[in-house]
Design a protein around this motif. Structure first.
Motif, PDB file in Angstrom:
ATOM      1  N   UNK A   1       3.738   3.991 -14.322  1.00  0.00           N
ATOM      2  CA  UNK A   1       3.451   4.225 -15.649  1.00  0.00           C
ATOM      3  C   UNK A   1       2.615   5.448 -15.834  1.00  0.00           C
ATOM      4  N   UNK A   2       2.960   6.298 -16.824  1.00  0.00           N
ATOM      5  CA  UNK A   2       2.606   7.673 -16.900  1.00  0.00           C
ATOM      6  C   UNK A   2       2.172   8.061 -18.288  1.00  0.00           C
ATOM      7  N   UNK A   3       0.750   8.225 -18.623  1.00  0.00           N
ATOM      8  CA  UNK A   3       0.134   8.432 -19.789  1.00  0.00           C
ATOM      9  C   UNK A   3       0.246  10.140 -20.036  1.00  0.00           C
ATOM     10  N   UNK A   4       0.900  10.361 -21.353  1.00  0.00           N
ATOM     11  CA  UNK A   4       1.022  11.845 -21.442  1.00  0.00           C
ATOM     12  C   UNK A   4       0.294  12.361 -22.685  1.00  0.00           C
ATOM     13  N   UNK A   5      -0.213  13.566 -22.463  1.00  0.00           N
ATOM     14  CA  UNK A   5      -0.712  14.175 -23.920  1.00  0.00           C
ATOM     15  C   UNK A   5       0.224  15.073 -24.211  1.00  0.00           C
ATOM     16  N   UNK A   6       0.561  14.894 -25.631  1.00  0.00           N
ATOM     17  CA  UNK A   6       1.809  15.706 -26.152  1.00  0.00           C
ATOM     18  C   UNK A   6       0.922  16.553 -27.335  1.00  0.00           C
TER      19      UNK A   6
ATOM     20  N   UNK B   1       0.762  -1.198   0.096  1.00  0.00           N
ATOM     21  CA  UNK B   1      -0.002   0.059   0.061  1.00  0.00           C
ATOM     22  C   UNK B   1       0.836   1.331  -0.125  1.00  0.00           C
ATOM     23  N   UNK B   2       0.583   2.305  -0.922  1.00  0.00           N
ATOM     24  CA  UNK B   2       1.494   3.434  -1.067  1.00  0.00           C
ATOM     25  C   UNK B   2       0.626   4.319  -0.218  1.00  0.00           C
ATOM     26  N   UNK B   3       1.515   5.150   0.619  1.00  0.00           N
ATOM     27  CA  UNK B   3       0.863   6.220   1.592  1.00  0.00           C
ATOM     28  C   UNK B   3       0.553   7.226   0.779  1.00  0.00           C
TER      29      UNK B   3
ATOM     30  N   UNK C   1       1.290  16.941 -21.028  1.00  0.00           N
ATOM     31  CA  UNK C   1       0.482  17.069 -20.031  1.00  0.00           C
ATOM     32  C   UNK C   1       0.391  15.499 -19.406  1.00  0.00           C
ATOM     33  N   UNK C   2       0.797  15.253 -18.163  1.00  0.00           N
ATOM     34  CA  UNK C   2       0.549  13.845 -17.483  1.00  0.00           C
ATOM     35  C   UNK C   2      -0.899  14.003 -17.107  1.00  0.00           C
ATOM     36  N   UNK C   3      -1.553  12.998 -18.005  1.00  0.00           N
ATOM     37  CA  UNK C   3      -3.015  12.741 -17.569  1.00  0.00           C
ATOM     38  C   UNK C   3      -3.447  11.718 -17.094  1.00  0.00           C
ATOM     39  N   UNK C   4      -2.390  10.843 -16.737  1.00  0.00           N
ATOM     40  CA  UNK C   4      -2.826   9.750 -15.729  1.00  0.00           C
ATOM     41  C   UNK C   4      -1.485   9.138 -15.327  1.00  0.00           C
ATOM     42  N   UNK C   5      -1.469   8.645 -14.073  1.00  0.00           N
ATOM     43  CA  UNK C   5      -0.462   8.137 -13.491  1.00  0.00           C
ATOM     44  C   UNK C   5      -0.882   6.777 -12.550  1.00  0.00           C
ATOM     45  N   UNK C   6      -0.151   5.734 -12.935  1.00  0.00           N
ATOM     46  CA  UNK C   6      -0.618   4.701 -12.232  1.00  0.00           C
ATOM     47  C   UNK C   6       0.773   3.935 -11.621  1.00  0.00           C
ATOM     48  N   UNK C   7       0.459   3.849 -10.363  1.00  0.00           N
ATOM     49  CA  UNK C   7       1.939   3.164  -9.736  1.00  0.00           C
ATOM     50  C   UNK C   7       1.863   1.660  -9.884  1.00  0.00           C
ATOM     51  N   UNK C   8       3.066   1.010 -10.626  1.00  0.00           N
ATOM     52  CA  UNK C   8       2.947  -0.278 -10.500  1.00  0.00           C
ATOM     53  C   UNK C   8       3.655  -0.989  -9.215  1.00  0.00           C
ATOM     54  N   UNK C   9       4.516  -0.077  -8.746  1.00  0.00           N
ATOM     55  CA  UNK C   9       4.911  -0.246  -7.244  1.00  0.00           C
ATOM     56  C   UNK C   9       5.467   0.941  -6.835  1.00  0.00           C
TER      57      UNK C   9
END
Length: 133
Positions: free
Chosen positions: A90-95, A1-3, A77-85
């Motif tokens: 994983x960062x989805x970017x809109x360019x 679990x991430x704080x 723009x970082x539009x979605x960040x998902x922590x794998x650990x």
């Protein structure tokens, strides 16, 4: 679990890396761009060229970025960040490349890793052109 506080701070740090990519691209700042990469990084360009390792990324960037043909505004723009650990995201970017002829868009995916010193670096990245059909 991430704080939650740690995650919030990490998201802000990741967004700063994306903002630095934007600044480096706008300024055609090769060294500023390369400073964002992990030594073992993997980069796939928007046209499918695969670059394995920092040296390959640096050689390509030094040859291509200073001569890049855009002179208009570029936004990232970082539009979605998902922590794998906790130390991998994983960062989805809109360019978006803005020009008088119309905008063109990319949809990069940056897999970033957190270093022992707390910095987030680009580790495995795929830059994908968005085609309007």
């Amino acid at each position: 679990m991430i704080c939650v506080d740690t995650e919030t701070a990490d998201i802000k740090a990741i967004e700063q890396v994306v903002a630095t990519v934007e600044r480096a691209q706008r300024a055609k700042d090769v060294e500023g761009f390369l400073a964002l990469f992990h030594p073992d990084a993997l980069w796939t360009t928007g046209h499918g060229k695969v670059l394995i390792g920092f040296d390959a990324i640096a050689e390509f960037t030094r040859a291509v970025l200073p001569a890049a043909s855009w002179d208009e505004e570029i936004t990232y723009e970082a539009v979605h960040t998902q922590f794998l650990r906790p130390d991998v995201a994983a960062v989805k970017v809109r360019q978006v490349y803005h020009s008088p002829e119309g905008d063109t868009e990319g949809a990069p995916l940056y897999v970033m890793t957190k270093q022992d010193d707390g910095r987030w670096l680009l580790h495995a990245c795929q830059n994908t052109e968005v085609r309007v059909e």
